[in-house]
Scaffold this active site. Sequence first.
Site, PDB file in Angstrom:
ATOM      1  CB  SER A 104       0.616  -1.406  -7.329  1.00 34.24           C
ATOM      2  OG  SER A 104       0.299  -0.705  -6.140  1.00 34.24           O
ATOM      3  CE1 TYR A 115       5.442  -2.421  -5.555  1.00 35.01           C
ATOM      4  CE2 TYR A 115       3.696  -0.810  -5.169  1.00 35.01           C
ATOM      5  CZ  TYR A 115       4.097  -2.122  -5.359  1.00 35.01           C
ATOM      6  OH  TYR A 115       3.169  -3.129  -5.349  1.00 35.01           O
TER       7      TYR A 115
END
Length: 279
Positions: A143, A156
Amino acid sequence: MDGFEGRGAVITGGASGIGSATATEFARRGARIVLADVDKAALEHAVARLKSEGVEAHGVECDVRHVEEMVHLADEAFRLLGQVDVVFSNAGIVVAGPLVTMTHEDWRWVIDIDLWGSIHAVEAFVPKLIEQGKGGHIAFTASFAGLVPNAGLGAYGVAKYGVVGLAETLAREVKDNGIGVSVLCPMVIETKLVSNSERIRGADYGLASTPDLTEGFGPLPPTQDQGVTVDEVARLTADAILANRLYILPHEAARASIQRRFERIDRTFDDQAAQGWKH
């Protein structure tokens, strides 16, 4: 790799989102596909869709949290396809919110899937790719949050920073085996990541109340979730694999933030030297 025609490709998290789109793209270029997902119904639907388009496609139900299930996936993939050339470790979830609000179960849930899932892919597939002796490629979905810290996406980000580091190190270690490595670092795109995360979270990790993912990104460019589709990300991913490109960066809007991060790191050396640090 010089093309996907006749190649065997395995994709985790393959029943929806980036995984499904990438399976379609690989298949369009001639690959034979094994899809893996924890959602049995969605997996069966995704495999049936590919088969209806004339693609050789197989489904293997797999929870990437468990190394024994990933080893089973690898065994099945080599059995079904005869040869595996591309592995795309894509399965992932998200829990958003400030770090101070993360429960221990939140941390476990995110890291077990987003980081351990990719580690398990390495454990299950890379020795087999080396033994096979025909090169190949392994790709990971990380990401933008694995390159630049984002308030509200700390847990995350910790997991995705780990995935980026995993890919960077693996790329150096398997280069001489003719195996390429890529890591995909998108900003927000139109997938069902949040809703799927809430739906598949099991009793092992307690119940979650996950806010809107975009709320966690703070003052990032307003185009963060516009202009790039999952199909475009899939095409870029396939192109990067053929080019043996380590980083896959779909969003030009991410570039300035990445530059600023590394400029902050570099500036620290000058700041320390200005205060007399000479080592």
